[in-house]
Design an enzyme around this catalytic site. Structure first.
Site, PDB file in Angstrom:
ATOM      1  N   ASN A   9     -50.330  69.390 -80.457  1.00  0.00           N
ATOM      2  CA  ASN A   9     -49.267  69.686 -79.617  1.00  0.00           C
ATOM      3  C   ASN A   9     -49.256  68.925 -78.168  1.00  0.00           C
ATOM      4  O   ASN A   9     -49.476  69.522 -77.988  1.00  0.00           O
ATOM      5  CB  ASN A   9     -49.760  71.488 -79.583  1.00  0.00           C
ATOM      6  N   ARG A  65     -48.107  69.646 -84.082  1.00  0.00           N
ATOM      7  CA  ARG A  65     -46.466  70.924 -84.475  1.00  0.00           C
ATOM      8  C   ARG A  65     -45.826  70.329 -84.221  1.00  0.00           C
ATOM      9  O   ARG A  65     -45.502  68.425 -82.837  1.00  0.00           O
ATOM     10  CB  ARG A  65     -46.939  71.417 -82.966  1.00  0.00           C
ATOM     11  N   HIS A 154     -39.656  77.449 -82.138  1.00  0.00           N
ATOM     12  CA  HIS A 154     -40.394  78.517 -81.920  1.00  0.00           C
ATOM     13  C   HIS A 154     -40.634  79.227 -83.854  1.00  0.00           C
ATOM     14  O   HIS A 154     -40.896  79.659 -83.119  1.00  0.00           O
ATOM     15  CB  HIS A 154     -40.035  79.151 -81.454  1.00  0.00           C
ATOM     16  N   ARG A 213     -33.814  74.523 -68.578  1.00  0.00           N
ATOM     17  CA  ARG A 213     -32.681  74.874 -69.898  1.00  0.00           C
ATOM     18  C   ARG A 213     -31.869  75.697 -69.573  1.00  0.00           C
ATOM     19  O   ARG A 213     -32.160  77.135 -69.317  1.00  0.00           O
ATOM     20  CB  ARG A 213     -33.640  74.053 -70.253  1.00  0.00           C
ATOM     21  N   GLU A 352     -50.121  79.685 -81.770  1.00  0.00           N
ATOM     22  CA  GLU A 352     -49.706  77.480 -82.570  1.00  0.00           C
ATOM     23  C   GLU A 352     -50.492  77.868 -83.295  1.00  0.00           C
ATOM     24  O   GLU A 352     -50.554  76.839 -84.045  1.00  0.00           O
ATOM     25  CB  GLU A 352     -49.072  77.013 -81.660  1.00  0.00           C
TER      26      GLU A 352
END
Length: 368
Positions: A9, A65, A154, A213, A352
């Site tokens: 990842n 990922r 996501h 962001r 994840e």
């Protein structure tokens, strides 16, 4: 032999490596700095040498990922040269994430050339969004020519949290709103395990404010900033990606909610208030894509271990039947809302790496 999956990842400024076997992490390593491409092979080799030493285990497959695969990768896909090059064509849609992910994927293919490598896109969970949710109100010619649509992100986190919520509540056919709150933040409506609406769009910049962001802002304001020599395109891009969100709201104090909660400064309080307002508003809007709300699920680093933020969001959602959970840390997945609340609030630890391993094995035809 039981399959062992190396999960990779690569974030914009971090790297997580895990060895997963039978749904358990054998060894993990988290660096707050993504390695230079020239050092990536050494980083991977050093991790594998330490993780596999004395275990007798061998890596069966590698799962990567991938934040954005555009139209090239909409489901877990074996990474060959053609697929990697196709994804590279979409790198400018997620410039903070795709280039480091591809660099690590190429390095891993050199380190482990004899095992399959699978790209697991965050967009896969949203690949079947209803047209009403996926389509932008833009000229049809633009949409056809450039593939302008809502992709959503996501997805690996959402897939894991949705599955865990079903296990915890003992129900499959649920209407959920799931919030992934971390460095990047988004909200999704999920019906019977499928995404039916989501706050992020064509790129990971749309939606609620994030650490650095901006999330959604008035496009007319952005056009105004680009006109009259106020900002260059590069200055605007850099500001929206790196200097906005919680960092911008707090006047440069921090993009980390933990710092903001501890600060007590007026600018920190404003940042947290705006964040909770926007997230709660997105949760309320997401319920419009569902015919009922069975549960609200928090995941991601903030969702998992920032109880003050969870409480501030839920406090604004009483019209939906959501009761604020107590402000306290959790150490396991589960319900955190008061007993008898009409809409249970769940917290799910982000995993994840386990979802990447699961999707990698499924793509290769292994039972999961």
């Amino acid at each position: 032999m039981t399959p062992v999956v190396l999960t990779v990842n690569a974030g914009s400024s971090s790297l997580q490596l895990h060895l997963v076997r039978e749904g358990r992490v054998l060894r993990g390593e988290h660096s707050e700095q993504s390695p230079d491409p020239a050092a990536a092979e050494r980083t991977l080799s050093d991790f594998l040498s330490g993780a596999l030493s004395g275990t007798g285990a061998e890596v069966t497959a590698v799962g990567h990922r991938l934040v954005h695969g555009g139209e090239a990768v909409r489901a877990p896909t074996i990474a060959d040269d053609a697929v990697v090059e196709a994804v590279r064509g979409y790198a400018d849609l997620a410039p903070l994430h795709v280039p480091p992910a591809l660099a690590l994927a190429e390095a891993a293919r050199r380190v482990l050339p004899s095992v399959p490598h699978v790209l697991c896109p965050d967009t896969a969970f949203h690949a079947e969004l209803p047209e009403a949710a996926a389509t932008y109100a833009l000229p049809a010619e633009w949409r056809r020519r450039w593939g302008l649509r809502r992709y959503g992100f996501h997805g690996l986190s959402y897939a894991w949290a949705t599955r865990r919520a079903a296990e915890l509540l003992g129900r499959e056919d649920m209407r959920l709103v799931v919030t992934h709150l971390g460095g990047g933040c988004s909200v999704s409506a999920v019906r019977a395990g499928r995404s039916v609406d989501t706050s992020m769009g064509f790129t990971p910049l749309e939606g609620v404010p994030m650490s650095k962001r901006s999330g959604s802002v008035d496009p007319g304001m952005l056009l105004w900033l680009l006109s009259g020599s106020r900002l260059t395109l590069e200055e605007l891009r850099d500001g929206l990606e790196h200097s906005s969100g919680l960092l911008g709201l707090s006047d440069g104090l921090s993009g980390d909610t933990r710092d903001l909660v501890a600060s007590g400064a007026p600018a920190a309080a404003l940042a947290l208030d705006v964040f909770a307002h926007r997230v709660s508003r997105e949760i309320a809007a997401s319920t419009a894509a569902l015919d009922r709300l069975d549960a609200l699920v928090f995941t991601g680093e903030i969702g998992w271990d920032q109880p003050e933020v969870r409480e501030a969001v839920c406090r604004r959602l009483s019209p939906l039947g959501v009761a604020p959970p107590a402000v306290g840390a959790v150490d396991r997945d589960g319900v955190v809302s008061p007993e008898g609340a009409r809409v249970p609030v769940l917290v799910v630890r982000p995993r994840e790496e386990l979802q990447v391993a699961r999707e990698t094995l499924a793509a290769l035809g292994h039972p999961t």
